[in-house]
Every structure is written in C-alpha cells, then in structure tokens.
Design a protein around this motif. Structure first.
Motif, PDB file in Angstrom:
ATOM      1  N   GLU A  75      26.309  38.158  -3.905  1.00 58.64           N
ATOM      2  CA  GLU A  75      27.135  37.306  -4.431  1.00 58.64           C
ATOM      3  C   GLU A  75      28.183  38.491  -5.296  1.00 58.64           C
ATOM      4  OE1 GLU A  75      26.069  34.127  -7.246  1.00 58.64           O
ATOM      5  OE2 GLU A  75      24.131  34.204  -6.224  1.00 58.64           O
ATOM      6  N   ILE A  76      29.477  38.223  -5.083  1.00 63.00           N
ATOM      7  CA  ILE A  76      30.533  38.993  -6.071  1.00 63.00           C
ATOM      8  C   ILE A  76      31.189  37.830  -7.287  1.00 63.00           C
ATOM      9  CG2 ILE A  76      32.370  38.297  -4.460  1.00 63.00           C
ATOM     10  CD1 ILE A  76      32.788  41.811  -4.646  1.00 63.00           C
ATOM     11  N   ARG A  77      31.372  38.846  -8.052  1.00 64.36           N
ATOM     12  CA  ARG A  77      32.107  38.310  -9.405  1.00 64.36           C
ATOM     13  C   ARG A  77      33.131  39.118  -9.982  1.00 64.36           C
ATOM     14  NH1 ARG A  77      29.982  34.319  -7.697  1.00 64.36           N
ATOM     15  NH2 ARG A  77      28.034  33.313  -8.231  1.00 64.36           N
ATOM     16  N   THR A  78      34.248  38.630 -10.360  1.00 59.65           N
ATOM     17  CA  THR A  78      35.122  39.327 -11.258  1.00 59.65           C
ATOM     18  C   THR A  78      34.690  39.370 -12.586  1.00 59.65           C
ATOM     19  OG1 THR A  78      36.702  38.521  -9.791  1.00 59.65           O
ATOM     20  CG2 THR A  78      37.446  39.509 -11.736  1.00 59.65           C
ATOM     21  N   LEU A  79      34.735  40.726 -13.128  1.00 60.88           N
ATOM     22  CA  LEU A  79      34.234  40.924 -14.575  1.00 60.88           C
ATOM     23  C   LEU A  79      35.385  41.418 -15.470  1.00 60.88           C
ATOM     24  CD1 LEU A  79      32.048  41.275 -16.496  1.00 60.88           C
ATOM     25  CD2 LEU A  79      31.488  43.439 -15.783  1.00 60.88           C
ATOM     26  N   GLU A  80      35.746  40.802 -16.585  1.00 60.59           N
ATOM     27  CA  GLU A  80      36.628  41.467 -17.619  1.00 60.59           C
ATOM     28  C   GLU A  80      35.969  41.974 -18.640  1.00 60.59           C
ATOM     29  OE1 GLU A  80      40.442  39.745 -19.977  1.00 60.59           O
ATOM     30  OE2 GLU A  80      39.256  38.411 -19.063  1.00 60.59           O
ATOM     31  N   SER A  81      36.207  43.037 -18.762  1.00 63.72           N
ATOM     32  CA  SER A  81      35.424  44.001 -19.870  1.00 63.72           C
ATOM     33  C   SER A  81      35.820  43.679 -21.197  1.00 63.72           C
ATOM     34  CB  SER A  81      35.707  45.496 -19.629  1.00 63.72           C
ATOM     35  OG  SER A  81      34.889  46.158 -20.511  1.00 63.72           O
ATOM     36  N   ALA A  82      34.908  43.313 -22.293  1.00 65.37           N
ATOM     37  CA  ALA A  82      35.216  43.107 -23.593  1.00 65.37           C
ATOM     38  C   ALA A  82      34.922  44.487 -24.317  1.00 65.37           C
ATOM     39  CB  ALA A  82      34.477  41.874 -23.873  1.00 65.37           C
ATOM     40  N   ASN A  83      35.837  44.881 -25.065  1.00 65.97           N
ATOM     41  CA  ASN A  83      35.583  46.007 -25.820  1.00 65.97           C
ATOM     42  C   ASN A  83      36.491  46.107 -27.106  1.00 65.97           C
ATOM     43  OD1 ASN A  83      38.099  46.988 -24.697  1.00 65.97           O
ATOM     44  ND2 ASN A  83      37.259  47.377 -22.915  1.00 65.97           N
ATOM     45  N   ASP A  84      36.501  47.274 -27.863  1.00 64.12           N
ATOM     46  CA  ASP A  84      37.209  47.471 -29.062  1.00 64.12           C
ATOM     47  C   ASP A  84      38.552  47.506 -28.681  1.00 64.12           C
ATOM     48  OD1 ASP A  84      35.006  47.940 -30.807  1.00 64.12           O
ATOM     49  OD2 ASP A  84      34.899  50.182 -30.443  1.00 64.12           O
TER      50      ASP A  84
END
Length: 90
Positions: A75-84
C-alpha cells in the motif's frame, strides 16, 4: 514524501533479499531513501522515500524486487513531515 507498506505473501530467498537491498541502495544513492526496515511486531516492512509525485512513487514501489516478484503486497501513502520548521503542522 511517500511510504510503501509491505505485507508478506510468499517466502523470500537470499537472491531476492540481495536484489531488494540493491534497490534500497539505489534509492539512497539518488537521495530518495529516508527510512526503511522490517516491522518487529507485524509480518512486513516499510520504505519511506521522496518522489516528485504519486506516479513516480508507484513506479519506485513496483520496482522493489519484493513487490515485483509477488512475494509482498503493498500500500502506498503520502506522508507530510511534522517538525520544528513547520511547528509540527500547527
């Protein structure tokens, strides 16, 4: 950033594992590999990587020898990185 989550379907052999590692090394050399590895509590693993769009992400996942051989589904997913830098998406 994208993630492909893999589920085990068929047993792996040494040649297939080596081909998978070469696939990961290629992604690393292209500056696309972020993180990868097997799950310790679930039969499968994941690859976190960079791609221009979903079409490229699908091509990268389908080129993985584990997936191309039919030994693993994905399965493929789009990921938005949460960071400082983005205040953890607040």
């Amino acid at each position: 950033m994208y993630v492909y989550l893999m589920n085990n379907i068929k047993p792996l052999n040494e040649e297939l594992i080596k081909s998978h590692v070469e696939h990961l090394k290629k992604l690393k050399s292209q500056g696309k590999l972020v993180l990868c590895g097997p799950f310790t509590d679930y039969p499968g693993g994941m690859v976190v990587f960079l791609a221009e769009d979903l079409a490229e992400a699908m091509n990268i996942a389908k080129a993985d020898p584990f997936i191309a051989s039919g030994c693993k589904s994905f399965e493929i997913r789009t990921l938005e990185s949460a960071n400082d830098e983005n205040n953890y998406l607040l």
